[in-house]
Motif scaffolding. Sequence first.
Motif, PDB file in Angstrom:
ATOM      1  N   ALA A 289      -5.104  -1.076 -10.620  1.00 53.40           N
ATOM      2  CA  ALA A 289      -5.947   0.111 -10.805  1.00 53.40           C
ATOM      3  C   ALA A 289      -5.121   1.393 -10.717  1.00 53.40           C
ATOM      4  O   ALA A 289      -5.506   2.435 -11.264  1.00 53.40           O
TER       5      ALA A 289
ATOM      6  N   PHE B 122       0.819  -1.211   0.000  1.00 49.28           N
ATOM      7  CA  PHE B 122       0.000   0.000   0.000  1.00 49.28           C
ATOM      8  C   PHE B 122       0.859   1.269   0.000  1.00 49.28           C
ATOM      9  O   PHE B 122       0.395   2.341  -0.384  1.00 49.28           O
TER      10      PHE B 122
ATOM     11  N   ASP C 164      -4.787  -6.572  -7.648  1.00 50.89           N
ATOM     12  CA  ASP C 164      -5.848  -5.904  -8.409  1.00 50.89           C
ATOM     13  C   ASP C 164      -5.913  -4.418  -8.051  1.00 50.89           C
ATOM     14  O   ASP C 164      -6.114  -3.565  -8.931  1.00 50.89           O
ATOM     15  N   THR C 165      -5.752  -4.112  -6.776  1.00 52.55           N
ATOM     16  CA  THR C 165      -5.735  -2.713  -6.341  1.00 52.55           C
ATOM     17  C   THR C 165      -4.555  -1.976  -6.959  1.00 52.55           C
ATOM     18  O   THR C 165      -4.671  -0.829  -7.408  1.00 52.55           O
TER      19      THR C 165
ATOM     20  N   GLN D 213      -6.018  -9.824  -4.420  1.00 51.26           N
ATOM     21  CA  GLN D 213      -6.817  -8.612  -4.247  1.00 51.26           C
ATOM     22  C   GLN D 213      -5.919  -7.376  -4.196  1.00 51.26           C
ATOM     23  O   GLN D 213      -6.246  -6.324  -4.764  1.00 51.26           O
ATOM     24  N   ILE D 214      -4.782  -7.502  -3.518  1.00 52.98           N
ATOM     25  CA  ILE D 214      -3.816  -6.397  -3.461  1.00 52.98           C
ATOM     26  C   ILE D 214      -3.281  -6.101  -4.857  1.00 52.98           C
ATOM     27  O   ILE D 214      -3.141  -4.939  -5.260  1.00 52.98           O
TER      28      ILE D 214
ATOM     29  N   ILE E 103       1.450   1.745  -3.753  1.00 55.89           N
ATOM     30  CA  ILE E 103       0.215   2.259  -4.333  1.00 55.89           C
ATOM     31  C   ILE E 103      -0.021   3.695  -3.878  1.00 55.89           C
ATOM     32  O   ILE E 103      -0.394   4.564  -4.670  1.00 55.89           O
TER      33      ILE E 103
END
Length: 210
Positions: A83, A13, A79-80, A76-77, A16
């Motif tokens: 984005a 994160f 996929d984030t 899931q991470i 990201i």
Amino acid sequence: MKVEIWSDIGCPFCYIGKRNFEAGMEEFAGKDDLEIVYRSFRLDPTAEKEPDETMAELLAKKYNKSVREAEIMNRQIADTAKAAGLEFNMEKVVPSNSMDAHRLVKFAREEGLDAEAMDSLYKAYFTDGINVADTEALAGIGTDIGLDEDGVREMLESDLYKEQVIEDQNVANQLGAQGVPLFVINRKYGISGAQPPQAFREALIRAYEE
């Protein structure tokens, strides 16, 4: 205006969040007046330099889940991250100790290349599956962004910047950090987590107008 960013190389994160912050910053009229400082925060200071467990295995142990459940979390991470325009290959990640990677960022700052070092280290960790605790890997990353290879190796063989890495984390704790990424503007405004670009833009505008 000064923006301090506390993060760890092994924090998805944080990568990201950095990308989203930069996207928000691009829409901020005062972007050229910003001083960006990357601060160190190690999520696991005890991590091995050559770990024998995968990221999924470590997450399963940490959160008391099955490896299969951890793999789903990792997808899931990823996929984030996608984005935000990033490619994560979580199955390739080597979850190693990040102390030397943080030291490389400090060393790169001396040449004005700390942002490039952060990007290269994140990509090495999350996309390429490189062990960022490995001296050869770090020397390669350093030279790729324009640092002197002998200088990088000499730094890694010393204790240079270790105290600064630890001090960064102590300051974050004093500021009440519950985790990373943490973005602090002028030591007055704090934004935590991988917020969307618009949230960063609005925070910069608010701080700038005061």
